[in-house]
Design an enzyme around this catalytic site. Structure first.
Site, PDB file in Angstrom:
ATOM      1  CG  ASP A   1      -5.213   1.037  -4.852  1.00 21.14           C
ATOM      2  OD1 ASP A   1      -4.178   1.429  -4.296  1.00 21.14           O
ATOM      3  OD2 ASP A   1      -5.236   0.606  -6.018  1.00 21.14           O
TER       4      ASP A   1
ATOM      5  CG  HIS B   1       5.653  -2.620  -6.348  1.00 17.57           C
ATOM      6  ND1 HIS B   1       6.044  -1.760  -7.358  1.00 17.57           N
ATOM      7  CD2 HIS B   1       4.609  -3.332  -6.834  1.00 17.57           C
ATOM      8  CE1 HIS B   1       5.277  -1.958  -8.414  1.00 17.57           C
ATOM      9  NE2 HIS B   1       4.405  -2.897  -8.130  1.00 17.57           N
TER      10      HIS B   1
ATOM     11  CB  SER C   1     -10.677 -10.832  -8.620  1.00 15.44           C
ATOM     12  OG  SER C   1      -9.385 -10.463  -9.032  1.00 15.44           O
TER      13      SER C   1
ATOM     14  N   GLY D   1      -2.513   4.371  -5.854  1.00 11.83           N
ATOM     15  CA  GLY D   1      -3.889   4.806  -5.965  1.00 11.83           C
ATOM     16  C   GLY D   1      -4.170   5.315  -7.361  1.00 11.83           C
TER      17      GLY D   1
ATOM     18  CG  ASN E   1     -11.297   0.390  23.196  1.00  9.96           C
ATOM     19  OD1 ASN E   1     -11.705   1.513  22.930  1.00  9.96           O
ATOM     20  ND2 ASN E   1     -11.782  -0.694  22.619  1.00  9.96           N
ATOM     21  CG  ASN E   2     -11.008   1.964  30.316  1.00  9.03           C
ATOM     22  OD1 ASN E   2     -10.581   2.887  29.620  1.00  9.03           O
ATOM     23  ND2 ASN E   2     -10.752   1.881  31.611  1.00  9.03           N
TER      24      ASN E   2
ATOM     25  CB  THR F   1      -7.582   5.280  27.518  1.00 11.28           C
ATOM     26  OG1 THR F   1      -7.022   4.239  28.328  1.00 11.28           O
ATOM     27  CG2 THR F   1      -8.990   4.858  27.104  1.00 11.28           C
ATOM     28  CB  VAL F   2      -3.353   1.978  25.847  1.00  9.22           C
ATOM     29  CG1 VAL F   2      -2.382   3.034  25.332  1.00  9.22           C
ATOM     30  CG2 VAL F   2      -3.183   1.774  27.347  1.00  9.22           C
TER      31      VAL F   2
ATOM     32  CG  ASP G   1     -13.450  -3.530  -9.607  1.00  7.04           C
ATOM     33  OD1 ASP G   1     -12.244  -3.706  -9.390  1.00  7.04           O
ATOM     34  OD2 ASP G   1     -13.890  -2.756 -10.474  1.00  7.04           O
TER      35      ASP G   1
END
Length: 776
Positions: free
Chosen positions: A184, A316, A139, A227, A530-531, A527-528, A137
């Site tokens: 964050d 870090h 920047s 945070g 994603n169907n 499920t891998v 915010d």
């Protein structure tokens, strides 16, 4: 008013138009278009390079000249060699890198009007009138103020004779679009900021490693995560690892929390747990505003309970490392959307941020987001903590509510006499255990008796936990109905993939014949592939995607000392091309072959020619992904032989079939958190549905809305009746007929430098964060 910028490190990248826009943009932009300026928070974070790469390449795709500004605002003020032209190849091989390849630096000069005037002069000389800002915010606010005083700075430069009247007229306005980058996740208006998911990956890696030693030695571990003003990382970490307690700035613990914490830890040990985990955000405070630190908690636990306690400050390490697949895709999508927003902007368009809401890219007024973000800080300072949680957004609020449900609550003395059975159906995937755990715990807290059915529908049909089986044959329905009556099951939670969806449908259809099946049921997609129809995401898909992406990184790195090599990699997914497409975006693939987008010999020829041209540049590696069932004839071996033959003398090929490694591994933070929330929401929905269906002393549910799929659709988790999803299902190929991610396919091709058209008919429109906050 620019004091906040002194606490920021920044880096800048700028694009200048070459007046070669596609027809879509020619009417709006006749001369100049500058596209990127990156402002980092105090430190660079993972995922930014994906945004840089996407914005640069899409900018070049529109006909723009691209410039990097090295060393941030300082480079913008100093100009000269700090501003260098970028090329397509200059952003290659950077997706897997953390931080920023451009560099960043503090800039005191930009705090003064004289320094900002120098920066404006450099922009004017290059004909730059559009900026894309990545940062927090502070920047973003600084960039917006720079935009607001733009006319004044032009007058200063004009009077000083540093620019001509023609240059001032040509650069009479400055447009700004922002992308939010912060681990964050503290910027209101977006569900996830770039870098947050990667930070969660780093944290969970440490938590998992610490858990093993804590169990061995029966220790209590206190982990401090970043945070300072936002507890998102701490909160999601606590949900993902099942922590005993979490301290966050937005919600200080009640008075007497010390005794409550000790009772909680003692209870956990009394039921057989060999470890305790406490997560602390670095900005955690008590109700009186006093800091709650690792040392304070450690001394408390050690002196009052005598537990062997260790404290770890992650520091870090959370900011570094390889970006996750989610952050790479998020950065790429935001970069593309930022370019589109600038190309559509006018002098009267307010500065906006492109952000993520659910799985949708949205545009929000920049200063509205900044205002709400500041309101959170004000609310916390004034003790309005419940309001602060709401102001953080729906995603944060949902996480907090789920945590409250699962922690600090004891089972009620009065039971509900309700039996809810949970079963996993289909191939296993990472994250299923998180859904089961939260479903069981929420059920117990509701007073229900939770039954675990082992081995899917076979276990339910046979009334046993010994056999193994994955699908639901029609012949088993009668046995299932008998066992539902035998065990007095009142509701079902079915966790699995397409088999779970089809099995749930068959149970609903059989209600007409078997009254015992007239009970509420919910299907949780896991499920891998994603169907599963009814959900944009499935539990397990993110873990599989990260496995593929990491493997692609390593495979590409293996060719670092060998130039001109193309890798052909086969992914899982059945007929669903989700994994191949999204891994292609995350790993920077040159092509991804999927069933949903038919291809022929002409397309293969185009891809080969593309790689032959690519090998003439400084980039000497290629990556091709193939979904396992994309085409019965164009197999992985066929593609390998084709590319090997056509590339003979120019490049050689290697192939890899990733196989079942995509189904294993440790669940990602996303899958753990997603599974936890899905399991909790499913049981709460069943609890309400059971009350609705209680008639004449028994449960009777035969309406369509009593058997649903719980799925993520666009911006929210919703329940959709199984019967309503039949029309949108391709049962032969086990995929939904409508799949949201197919709209990302053009981005994959553009970033790989294919000359195609980009459909902008569904670009995001400007929304308002305050209205959005109140309606979601």
């Amino acid at each position: 008013k620019y004091q906040c910028l002194s606490f920021r490190k920044v880096f800048v990248c700028i694009i200048k138009s070459d007046m070669q826009f596609p027809p879509l943009f020619k009417s709006k932009f006749l001369k100049i278009c500058a596209i990127i300026m990156h402002l980092y928070l105090l430190y660079c974070i993972s995922g930014m390079n994906a945004a840089v790469r996407a914005t640069v390449r899409v900018g070049i795709y529109t006909g723009a000249k691209v410039y990097f500004v090295h060393e941030g605002y300082q480079g913008l003020v100093d100009g000269g060699d700090n501003i260098r032209q970028a090329t397509w190849e200059s952003v290659s091989m950077m997706l897997q890198l953390g931080g920023t390849v451009i560099g960043s630096a503090r800039c005191q000069d930009f705090r003064s009007k004289e320094g900002r005037a120098k920066a404006a002069c450099n922009l004017v000389k290059l004909g730059i009138t559009n900026l894309c800002v990545i940062g927090g915010d502070g920047s973003l606010t600084g960039a917006n103020e720079f935009r607001n005083e733009w006319s004044e700075l032009l007058q200063i430069l004009l009077k000083a004779g540093k620019i001509t009247a023609e240059e001032a007229k040509r650069s009479s306005h400055l447009n700004i679009v922002g992308m939010v980058g912060s681990i964050d996740n503290d910027f209101c208006g977006t569900d996830m900021t770039i870098g947050t998911d990667s930070a969660l990956h780093r944290i969970m890696e440490v938590v998992d490693a610490i858990t093993t030693t804590a169990q061995s030695h029966q220790r209590a571990f206190i982990l401090e995560v970043m945070g300072r003003h936002c507890g998102y990382l701490a909160l999601v970490t606590a949900l993902a690892c099942g922590a005993d307690w979490v301290f966050i700035p937005e919600m200080p613990p009640d008075e007497g929390w010390e005794d409550h914490l000790c009772r909680r830890l003692t209870y956990q040990r009394s039921i057989g747990n060999r470890l305790n985990v406490i997560i602390v955000a670095e900005g955690a405070l008590d109700l009186h505003g006093k800091p709650i630190t690792c040392d304070i908690i450690k001394n408390l636990v050690t002196k009052k309970l005598g537990f062997d306690t260790r404290a770890t400050v992650l520091g870090h390490v959370q900011r570094g490392g390889t970006p996750s697949a989610f952050d790479r895709i998020l950065g790429s999508r935001m970069g593309v959307e930022a370019v589109m927003a600038l190309l559509e902007a006018t002098p009267n368009t307010p500065a906006c941020v492109v952000s993520l809401s659910g799985n949708m890219a949205v545009r929000l007024p920049l200063m509205e987001c900044v205002q709400v973000t500041k309101e959170v800080t004000t609310a916390m300072a004034e003790g309005r903590f419940e309001e602060a949680v709401k102001l953080r957004g729906k995603s944060f609020e949902n996480n907090w509510n789920t945590y409250k449900l699962l922690a600090h609550v004891t089972a009620p003395d009065v039971k509900s006499n309700i039996n809810i059975a949970i079963l996993n159906v289909g191939a296993p995937c990472a994250g299923m255990n998180a859904a089961v755990r939260s479903a069981v715990r929420i059920g117990i807290l509701q007073g229900h008796n939770m039954l675990a059915v082992h081995d899917g529908f076979d276990g339910l049909a046979n009334g046993t936990t010994e056999s193994s089986g994955w699908s639901l044959p029609a012949s088993m329905i009668e046995e299932i109905s008998l066992n539902i009556a035998k065990f007095n099951i009142h509701a079902l939670v079915i966790i699995g993939g397409f088999e779970a969806f089809v099995g749930g449908l068959e149970l609903v259809t059989a209600r007409e014949k078997y009254e015992e099946l007239c009970i509420p049921l919910v299907v949780i997609p896991a499920t891998v592939s994603n169907n599963v129809p009814g959900s944009d995401f499935s539990i397990g898909a993110d873990t599989a995607l990260n496995t593929i992406t990491t493997t692609c990184d390593r495979i590409k790195q293996s060719a670092a000392g060998t130039k001109r090599r193309v890798f052909i990699i086969e992914t899982m997914g059945g007929y669903c091309g989700y994994l191949a497409t999204m891994a292609g975006l995350a790993a920077g693939a040159d092509a991804a072959y999927i069933y949903e987008e038919p291809f022929g010999i002409h397309d293969l020829e185009t891809n080969v020619e593309h790689l032959l041209e690519k090998m003439k540049t400084t980039v000497k590696r290629g990556l091709i992904l193939r979904n396992e069932k994309c085409n019965a004839n164009y197999t992985t071996d066929f593609l390998f032989n084709l590319y090997s033959e056509e590339g003979k003398g120019v490049f050689d090929c290697r192939k890899n079939v990733l196989g079942h490694m995509q189904q294993g591994g440790t669940p990602t933070p996303f899958d753990r958190n997603f599974g936890t929330k899905m399991g909790a929401k499913a049981v709460l929905w069943l609890t309400d549905k059971l009350k609705e269906c209680y008639r004449h002393g028994r449960i009777f549910a035969n309406t369509p809305d009593s058997a649903c799929v719980l799925g993520m659709k666009k911006r929210a988790m919703i329940f959709q009746p199984l019967s309503d999803l039949k029309e949108d299902t391709d049962f032969e190929h086990r995929i939904p007929k409508t799949q949201w991610w197919l709209k990302l396919r053009p981005i994959l091709k553009i970033l790989a430098k294919y000359k195609i058209s980009l459909d902008t008919s569904e670009t995001a429109t400007m929304e308002h964060v305050i209205k959005k906050r109140g309606t979601v």
